[in-house]
Design a protein around this motif. Structure first.
Motif, PDB file in Angstrom:
ATOM      1  N   GLY A  65       0.823  -1.197   0.000  1.00 17.58           N
ATOM      2  CA  GLY A  65       0.000   0.000   0.000  1.00 17.58           C
ATOM      3  C   GLY A  65       0.855   1.245   0.000  1.00 17.58           C
ATOM      4  O   GLY A  65       0.463   2.305   0.487  1.00 17.58           O
ATOM      5  N   HIS A  66       2.067   1.113  -0.556  1.00 18.31           N
ATOM      6  CA  HIS A  66       3.053   2.186  -0.532  1.00 18.31           C
ATOM      7  C   HIS A  66       4.040   1.908  -1.661  1.00 18.31           C
ATOM      8  O   HIS A  66       4.342   0.755  -1.966  1.00 18.31           O
ATOM      9  CB  HIS A  66       3.780   2.191   0.821  1.00 18.31           C
ATOM     10  CG  HIS A  66       4.596   3.410   1.082  1.00 18.31           C
ATOM     11  ND1 HIS A  66       4.234   4.366   2.004  1.00 18.31           N
ATOM     12  CD2 HIS A  66       5.763   3.852   0.539  1.00 18.31           C
ATOM     13  CE1 HIS A  66       5.141   5.333   2.021  1.00 18.31           C
ATOM     14  NE2 HIS A  66       6.078   5.036   1.134  1.00 18.31           N
ATOM     15  N   GLN A 123      19.854   7.945  -6.948  1.00 22.26           N
ATOM     16  CA  GLN A 123      18.923   7.362  -7.914  1.00 22.26           C
ATOM     17  C   GLN A 123      17.463   7.686  -7.611  1.00 22.26           C
ATOM     18  O   GLN A 123      16.632   7.729  -8.517  1.00 22.26           O
ATOM     19  CB  GLN A 123      19.101   5.834  -7.946  1.00 22.26           C
ATOM     20  CG  GLN A 123      20.424   5.371  -8.526  1.00 22.26           C
ATOM     21  CD  GLN A 123      20.668   3.887  -8.262  1.00 22.26           C
ATOM     22  OE1 GLN A 123      20.470   3.389  -7.152  1.00 22.26           O
ATOM     23  NE2 GLN A 123      21.091   3.176  -9.294  1.00 22.26           N
ATOM     24  N   SER A 124      17.134   7.896  -6.346  1.00 23.24           N
ATOM     25  CA  SER A 124      15.742   8.121  -5.961  1.00 23.24           C
ATOM     26  C   SER A 124      15.355   9.581  -6.172  1.00 23.24           C
ATOM     27  O   SER A 124      16.105  10.493  -5.817  1.00 23.24           O
ATOM     28  CB  SER A 124      15.538   7.739  -4.493  1.00 23.24           C
ATOM     29  OG  SER A 124      14.190   7.914  -4.113  1.00 23.24           O
ATOM     30  N   THR A 125      14.200   9.791  -6.760  1.00 21.64           N
ATOM     31  CA  THR A 125      13.726  11.162  -6.990  1.00 21.64           C
ATOM     32  C   THR A 125      13.147  11.790  -5.725  1.00 21.64           C
ATOM     33  O   THR A 125      12.942  12.992  -5.670  1.00 21.64           O
ATOM     34  CB  THR A 125      12.653  11.176  -8.093  1.00 21.64           C
ATOM     35  OG1 THR A 125      11.584  10.300  -7.716  1.00 21.64           O
ATOM     36  CG2 THR A 125      13.242  10.710  -9.424  1.00 21.64           C
ATOM     37  N   GLU A 126      12.874  10.944  -4.717  1.00 20.31           N
ATOM     38  CA  GLU A 126      12.371  11.412  -3.428  1.00 20.31           C
ATOM     39  C   GLU A 126      13.190  10.797  -2.306  1.00 20.31           C
ATOM     40  O   GLU A 126      13.794   9.733  -2.473  1.00 20.31           O
ATOM     41  CB  GLU A 126      10.909  11.016  -3.226  1.00 20.31           C
ATOM     42  CG  GLU A 126       9.918  11.575  -4.214  1.00 20.31           C
ATOM     43  CD  GLU A 126       8.520  11.070  -3.912  1.00 20.31           C
ATOM     44  OE1 GLU A 126       7.861  11.645  -3.018  1.00 20.31           O
ATOM     45  OE2 GLU A 126       8.094  10.081  -4.541  1.00 20.31           O
ATOM     46  N   GLY A 164       7.649   9.206  -0.095  1.00 24.46           N
ATOM     47  CA  GLY A 164       8.859   8.600  -0.608  1.00 24.46           C
ATOM     48  C   GLY A 164       8.737   7.090  -0.700  1.00 24.46           C
ATOM     49  O   GLY A 164       7.873   6.475  -0.066  1.00 24.46           O
ATOM     50  N   PRO A 165       9.606   6.455  -1.469  1.00 20.99           N
ATOM     51  CA  PRO A 165       9.532   5.003  -1.645  1.00 20.99           C
ATOM     52  C   PRO A 165      10.164   4.237  -0.491  1.00 20.99           C
ATOM     53  O   PRO A 165      11.083   4.734   0.164  1.00 20.99           O
ATOM     54  CB  PRO A 165      10.336   4.787  -2.929  1.00 20.99           C
ATOM     55  CG  PRO A 165      11.368   5.883  -2.888  1.00 20.99           C
ATOM     56  CD  PRO A 165      10.665   7.075  -2.275  1.00 20.99           C
ATOM     57  N   VAL A 166       9.649   3.050  -0.250  1.00 24.07           N
ATOM     58  CA  VAL A 166      10.335   2.114   0.644  1.00 24.07           C
ATOM     59  C   VAL A 166      11.342   1.346  -0.213  1.00 24.07           C
ATOM     60  O   VAL A 166      10.975   0.744  -1.222  1.00 24.07           O
ATOM     61  CB  VAL A 166       9.341   1.132   1.297  1.00 24.07           C
ATOM     62  CG1 VAL A 166      10.103   0.065   2.096  1.00 24.07           C
ATOM     63  CG2 VAL A 166       8.385   1.880   2.210  1.00 24.07           C
TER      64      VAL A 166
END
Length: 323
Positions: free
Chosen positions: A26-27, A156-159, A296-298
């Protein structure tokens, strides 16, 4: 030393989205694919760095005490650097790993029932001052090499990641992640540490307030099989939200099977421990409890794994009666 040999031995690994894990969590979930490193796991980062540093200090031979991912990293690094390697493995190491290690031009010695006994043998073999003893996880140079994972994730992560999820054995990878977060001033990113029951030395240490031995390894996740976590975890975790979670072997295997179905990649249960944080619903629980960031991503560190095959995965599936 040539320019190639003085360059890092690891490769920049992809950070790729996982629709399936995102749905379960859910994320937004992304995968840091360390399983595609040249030696088959993240271990090449820290062990490669350590061996390069040791050669600069005059080392001309490598001895390692691991038949798993650390041994493969030591053998591969030594081959690339042009120095001989001896890998001491316990009797519990699968026979196909001996072939893998020899393909990397390493000498292989089988000694003892468990890693601790193999390591004692390695210590005696490495008494020569020009011999580099490679511990699987416990050295600051190794942690420094592993910390490059954080460098890449943040680039690499945009957030800013909501959390970083890692499997924990002796704590080398965890120390690398913690060190990297400190270096970047990113200590607000929570770290979710995953272990299997029977290889839960981090959980035991956190409960005791210091590193303690768990006595024996009963988990099938043998490459998580350190009896005692490194003190480095306690030194580096200050100021970082670190949560520790222990899952069953069955949950780890289920995660490996789901990951193979979803992403067409084989990883071993030691890696499945981290993936199980997503597949088991734990990340969703942590999100609802505000133990990970809302935005943000996990990031799941897919740490890799050499000790796995399709047949072995199917045997585990049958053993744990997984549909």
């Amino acid at each position: 030393m040539s320019a190639v040999k003085s360059s890092p031995l690891h490769t920049l690994s992809p950070l790729t989205p996982s629709n399936e894990l995102s749905d379960v969590c859910g994320h937004q979930a992304v995968l840091k694919l360390e399983n595609i490193q040249p030696s088959g796991s993240f271990k090449i980062r820290g062990i490669g760095h350590y061996i390069q540093k040791s050669i600069e200090r005059g080392c001309d031979r490598v001895v390692s005490s691991s038949g798993g991912n650390a041994g493969m990293a030591a053998a591969y690094s030594s081959k690339i650097m042009g120095i001989p390697a001896t890998i001491v493995i316990p009797k519990s190491t699968p026979s196909f790993m001996i072939s893998k290690l020899r393909q990397e031009k390493a000498d292989v010695i089988v000694h003892g029932e468990v890693w601790d006994m193999a390591h004692k043998k390695a210590i005696t073999l490495a008494e020569n001052k020009k011999c580099c003893l490679v511990h699987p996880f416990d050295h600051p140079d190794i942690w420094e090499g592993h910390s490059t994972i954080v460098d890449e994730i943040l680039e690499q992560s945009t957030e800013t990641p909501a959390a970083i999820v890692v499997s924990v054995g002796g704590g080398g990878l965890l120390c690398g992640i913690l060190r990297g977060l400190h270096r970047h001033g990113a200590t607000d990113i929570p770290v979710v540490a995953m272990e299997t029951e029977g290889a839960h030395c981090l959980r035991a240490a956190l409960d005791a307030g210091k590193p303690v031995s768990i006595g024996e390894i009963t988990s099938i996740a043998k490459t998580l099989g350190a009896l005692c976590v490194t003190q480095g975890v306690f030194d580096l975790k200050q100021g970082i939200q670190l949560s520790s979670h222990v899952i069953s072997d069955k949950q780890a295997v289920e995660a490996c099977i789901n990951f193979a179905d979803h992403h067409r990649m084989l990883v071993e249960p030691s890696c499945g421990a981290a993936l199980a944080a997503g597949y088991s619903g734990l990340i969703q629980e942590l999100r609802e409890s505000n133990l990970i960031q809302k935005k943000g991503p996990v990031v799941f560190v897919v740490c890799g794994g050499n000790i796995v095959s399709i047949d072995q995965l199917m045997d585990w599936k049958k053993q744990f009666k997984i549909d």
